[in-house]
Design a protein around this motif. Structure first.
Motif, PDB file in Angstrom:
ATOM      1  N   GLU A   1       0.851  -1.190   0.000  1.00 49.65           N
ATOM      2  CA  GLU A   1       0.000   0.000   0.000  1.00 49.65           C
ATOM      3  C   GLU A   1       0.885   1.237   0.000  1.00 49.65           C
ATOM      4  N   LEU A   2       0.374   2.322  -0.592  1.00 48.48           N
ATOM      5  CA  LEU A   2       1.075   3.602  -0.583  1.00 48.48           C
ATOM      6  C   LEU A   2       0.093   4.673  -0.143  1.00 48.48           C
ATOM      7  N   LEU A   3       0.391   5.319   0.970  1.00 48.26           N
ATOM      8  CA  LEU A   3      -0.421   6.409   1.493  1.00 48.26           C
ATOM      9  C   LEU A   3       0.161   7.711   0.968  1.00 48.26           C
ATOM     10  N   LEU A   4      -0.650   8.553   0.311  1.00 47.93           N
ATOM     11  CA  LEU A   4      -0.144   9.784  -0.288  1.00 47.93           C
ATOM     12  C   LEU A   4      -0.002  10.915   0.717  1.00 47.93           C
ATOM     13  N   GLU A   5      -1.058  11.220   1.451  1.00 48.89           N
ATOM     14  CA  GLU A   5      -1.021  12.300   2.432  1.00 48.89           C
ATOM     15  C   GLU A   5      -1.082  11.706   3.830  1.00 48.89           C
ATOM     16  N   SER A   6      -0.262  12.242   4.730  1.00 52.85           N
ATOM     17  CA  SER A   6      -0.185  11.667   6.072  1.00 52.85           C
ATOM     18  C   SER A   6      -1.191  12.260   7.044  1.00 52.85           C
ATOM     19  N   GLY A   7      -1.918  13.254   6.672  1.00 53.64           N
ATOM     20  CA  GLY A   7      -2.911  13.843   7.574  1.00 53.64           C
ATOM     21  C   GLY A   7      -3.477  15.119   6.984  1.00 53.64           C
ATOM     22  N   THR A   8      -2.852  16.222   7.314  1.00 57.51           N
ATOM     23  CA  THR A   8      -3.292  17.526   6.833  1.00 57.51           C
ATOM     24  C   THR A   8      -3.114  17.633   5.324  1.00 57.51           C
ATOM     25  N   ARG A   9      -4.024  18.352   4.675  1.00 60.56           N
ATOM     26  CA  ARG A   9      -3.944  18.545   3.224  1.00 60.56           C
ATOM     27  C   ARG A   9      -2.590  19.133   2.851  1.00 60.56           C
ATOM     28  N   GLY A  10      -1.893  18.496   1.920  1.00 57.27           N
ATOM     29  CA  GLY A  10      -0.597  18.972   1.469  1.00 57.27           C
ATOM     30  C   GLY A  10       0.578  18.437   2.274  1.00 57.27           C
ATOM     31  N   GLU A  11       0.304  17.705   3.325  1.00 55.11           N
ATOM     32  CA  GLU A  11       1.362  17.085   4.127  1.00 55.11           C
ATOM     33  C   GLU A  11       1.512  15.638   3.654  1.00 55.11           C
ATOM     34  N   TYR A  12       2.545  15.404   2.850  1.00 55.66           N
ATOM     35  CA  TYR A  12       2.697  14.101   2.206  1.00 55.66           C
ATOM     36  C   TYR A  12       3.409  13.098   3.106  1.00 55.66           C
ATOM     37  N   SER A  13       3.106  11.843   2.913  1.00 55.38           N
ATOM     38  CA  SER A  13       3.757  10.784   3.684  1.00 55.38           C
ATOM     39  C   SER A  13       5.227  10.697   3.277  1.00 55.38           C
ATOM     40  N   VAL A  14       6.045  10.203   4.188  1.00 57.64           N
ATOM     41  CA  VAL A  14       7.481  10.072   3.939  1.00 57.64           C
ATOM     42  C   VAL A  14       7.731   9.157   2.748  1.00 57.64           C
ATOM     43  N   GLU A  15       7.003   8.055   2.672  1.00 61.19           N
ATOM     44  CA  GLU A  15       7.173   7.092   1.582  1.00 61.19           C
ATOM     45  C   GLU A  15       6.855   7.731   0.225  1.00 61.19           C
ATOM     46  N   PHE A  16       5.773   8.503   0.151  1.00 60.21           N
ATOM     47  CA  PHE A  16       5.405   9.169  -1.098  1.00 60.21           C
ATOM     48  C   PHE A  16       6.430  10.242  -1.460  1.00 60.21           C
ATOM     49  N   ALA A  17       6.873  11.019  -0.472  1.00 58.68           N
ATOM     50  CA  ALA A  17       7.862  12.071  -0.724  1.00 58.68           C
ATOM     51  C   ALA A  17       9.153  11.476  -1.287  1.00 58.68           C
ATOM     52  N   LYS A  18       9.613  10.350  -0.738  1.00 62.15           N
ATOM     53  CA  LYS A  18      10.820   9.695  -1.253  1.00 62.15           C
ATOM     54  C   LYS A  18      10.634   9.254  -2.706  1.00 62.15           C
ATOM     55  N   LEU A  19       9.452   8.792  -3.008  1.00 59.90           N
ATOM     56  CA  LEU A  19       9.165   8.282  -4.346  1.00 59.90           C
ATOM     57  C   LEU A  19       9.187   9.384  -5.408  1.00 59.90           C
TER      58      LEU A  19
END
Length: 69
Positions: free
Chosen positions: A43-61
């Motif tokens: 699974e890949l989660l795009l946003e970690s909570g707040t709008r525009g706050e991206y998950s670490v995994e997505f940011a690395k990608l």
């Protein structure tokens, strides 16, 4: 999947794309190959909570494609 298998392709990996926590998946990415092997699921989660706050995994990608992230 049955159509792919009828042409000699087998699903080797699938990634479920989830836009934000507690949301339904929006996309599923599939990878196919000619050799039948156990499917790798993730699974890949795009946003970690707040709008525009991206998950670490997505940011690395995607960090190589964005100036600000």
């Amino acid at each position: 999947m049955k159509l792919a298998e009828s042409h000699g392709f087998y699903c080797t990996a699938s990634i479920v794309i989830i836009p934000k926590p507690n949301a339904e998946p929006k996309r599923i990415l599939l990878s196919f190959g000619r050799i039948k092997a156990p499917e790798i699921k993730s699974e890949l989660l795009l946003e970690s909570g707040t709008r525009g706050e991206y998950s670490v995994e997505f940011a690395k990608l995607v960090r190589d494609f964005y100036l600000k992230l």
